[in-house]
Design a protein around this motif. Structure first.
Motif, short mmCIF file in Angstrom:
data_model
loop_
_atom_site.label_atom_id
_atom_site.label_comp_id
_atom_site.label_asym_id
_atom_site.label_seq_id
_atom_site.Cartn_x
_atom_site.Cartn_y
_atom_site.Cartn_z
N GLN A 1 0.80 -1.22 -0.04
CA GLN A 1 -0.07 0.17 -0.05
C GLN A 1 0.85 1.16 0.04
O GLN A 1 0.48 2.24 -0.64
N THR B 1 2.36 1.45 -3.75
CA THR B 1 1.03 1.85 -4.77
C THR B 1 0.45 3.38 -4.42
O THR B 1 0.40 4.00 -5.43
N GLY B 2 0.44 3.58 -3.27
CA GLY B 2 -0.10 4.99 -2.93
C GLY B 2 0.85 6.03 -3.45
O GLY B 2 0.61 6.89 -3.99
N GLY C 1 0.62 6.22 -7.17
CA GLY C 1 -0.65 6.93 -7.51
C GLY C 1 -0.47 8.56 -7.46
O GLY C 1 -1.03 9.14 -8.18
N ALA D 1 -3.76 7.61 -9.72
CA ALA D 1 -4.21 6.50 -9.12
C ALA D 1 -4.90 5.56 -10.08
O ALA D 1 -4.94 4.36 -9.81
N ALA E 1 -4.61 1.57 -10.30
CA ALA E 1 -5.80 0.55 -10.03
C ALA E 1 -6.14 -0.30 -11.15
O ALA E 1 -6.36 -1.45 -11.22
N CYS F 1 -3.72 -1.99 -4.82
CA CYS F 1 -3.66 -0.89 -5.97
C CYS F 1 -5.44 -0.44 -6.16
O CYS F 1 -5.28 0.77 -6.73
N THR F 2 -6.31 -1.09 -6.04
CA THR F 2 -7.55 -0.63 -6.19
C THR F 2 -8.52 -0.36 -5.12
O THR F 2 -9.56 0.08 -4.89
N SER G 1 -6.32 3.67 -1.81
CA SER G 1 -5.54 4.26 -2.94
C SER G 1 -6.80 5.28 -3.76
O SER G 1 -6.55 6.21 -4.25
N GLY H 1 -1.36 9.59 -0.88
CA GLY H 1 -1.56 8.12 -0.97
C GLY H 1 -0.41 7.26 -0.39
O GLY H 1 -0.74 6.40 0.34
N GLY I 1 -0.73 5.15 2.98
CA GLY I 1 -0.16 3.79 2.74
C GLY I 1 0.83 3.21 3.90
O GLY I 1 0.66 2.32 4.60
#
Length: 403
Positions: free
Chosen positions: A65, A68-69, A72, A77, A81, A118-119, A123, A341, A345
């Motif tokens: 997280q 991915t945050g 994004g 983002a 996603a 990611c989704t 995010s 993000g 995370g």
């Protein structure tokens, strides 16, 4: 001069796309508990193997997280996603086509863990936070978080019906097909960075950035309290249907309880988001953890009945994902939204350590003892700890970074 009406319309497009993305991502993972016993009966996958796969899913989600945050924040983002949606489809499809303990660990534990990183709500609320004005932010993030509950309300009965009619493996494949809806929604949500002027630190700088944020006492306390949220919710999502079955309750009660949680959290997340606009988010978070812990204590102490379980699910549902917009709002008040993000995370990683321990330890306990009785006091103590640390925080002591 920009048209205010166009901006409002654009914000709502982002919110709706974010809600759809969260609805699929969060709704599908909330069905995993329904597969715990049927996959064992049909495919020979033990409950402990699947329980540990879900625990690994939570830990993987937490590990990715912050990354991915940050991706994004930097690249949009929506792009992140879309990749996560494909991983979600592939992970569920792998278990559906080749059900075994190994594919459960790989597909559910790792691939869908990365996919939901990611989704999921962490995010999408960052994208909404960047799109909305400071005055709208809490409410809009609450609406996006409520999207996860719409998916739970719709997909839990969908999964239960699929298990009954076609078997657990086929139903899991149907969940994978539902995850395809993430792809078009991601394109609308935030395909390009909304704040291109924000600092673009490399991913290699993320550990140092996280350490600097955690040196702030109140952010550290907020992060510590989020552990309890993951611990409690992962246990309930994964093990409540099995607990009810062990108590002699009918099969429909577990699915109905999870569906009720989703239905009641639709208004609940929105109201929690609005509450963060009125009072300090950390104070509201402490209240949520207290109410949740009292409900858990009463459910554990009183005899298990059908109506009592449904009432328990409704109370939990009203605050189920309410911690998400409030935590994001607390971070935004302290640091702004440019790195929301990544910072969410960092906080969420501890949430998922709690989720890993909540789902995994309970799986080991029930495998050894055949009961969850010893786990409920731990749930209560962890919840009370979260109340204490959130109410020990102070308001922001420096100006919020530019939004």
């Amino acid at each position: 001069m920009r048209n205010p009406g166009a901006r409002v319309s654009n914000v709502w497009a982002v919110v709706i796309a974010a809600a759809v993305t969260a609805s699929m991502a969060m709704g599908i993972r909330q069905t995993f508990g329904l597969f715990l016993l049927p996959l064992g009966a049909e495919q020979g996958i033990s409950a402990v193997a699947l329980g540990l796969s879900v625990a690994l899913h939570n830990l993987t989600w937490g590990l990715v997280q912050p990354i991915t945050g940050a991706l994004g924040d930097r690249h949009g983002a929506g792009r992140v996603a879309a990749v996560g949606g494909l991983l979600y489809v592939a992970g569920l499809g792998l278990v559906a086509l080749h059900p075994s303990a190994v594919t459960a660990v790989l597909g559910i534990g790792i691939m869908t863990g990365i996919g939901v990183g990611c989704t999921g709500t962490g995010s999408v609320v960052a994208a909404v936070g960047r799109a909305a004005s400071p005055e709208q932010r809490g409410s809009m993030m609450g609406i996006a978080a409520a999207g996860g509950s719409v998916g739970q309300a719709l997909l839990v009965p969908y999964a239960q019906i699929g298990i009954g009619w076609y078997g657990a493996a086929a139903a899991l494949g149907a969940m994978g097909l539902a995850a395809l809806m993430i792809l078009p929604a991601a394109r609308v949500m935030e395909w390009n960075p909304r704040n291109p002027a924000a600092p673009r630190r490399p991913l290699s700088d993320l550990p140092r950035f996280a350490r600097e944020a955690l040196r702030e006492r109140d952010f550290a306390l907020l992060t510590l309290g989020f552990f309890a949220c993951g611990f409690q919710l992962a246990f309930l999502t994964t093990h409540l249907p099995a607990h009810l079955a062990l108590c002699g309750m009918p099969v429909w009660l577990g699915a109905t309880s999870l569906m009720l949680v989703g239905l009641f959290n639709i208004p609940g997340s929105w109201l929690c988001g609005k509450l963060g606009n009125v009072i300090r988010p950390e104070v509201a978070l402490g209240g949520i953890y207290l109410l949740r812990t009292v409900a858990i204590a009463l459910f554990a102490l009183l005899p298990v009945t059908e109506w009592g379980t449904l009432l328990f699910a409704a109370v939990l549902g009203s605050i189920w994902l309410g911690s998400v917009p409030l935590t994001a709002a607390a971070i935004a008040r302290r640091f702004g939204v440019a790195d929301l993000g990544a910072l969410y995370g960092v906080c969420f990683f501890n949430h998922q350590i709690g989720g890993f321990l909540g789902a995994g330890a309970a799986a080991l306990l029930v495998d050894r003892t055949g009961s969850y009785a010893a786990f409920w006091p731990v749930m209560i103590l962890v919840g009370l700890g979260a109340v204490a640390v959130n109410w020990a925080t102070r308001g922001p002591i420096r100006a919020t970074a530019p939004a």
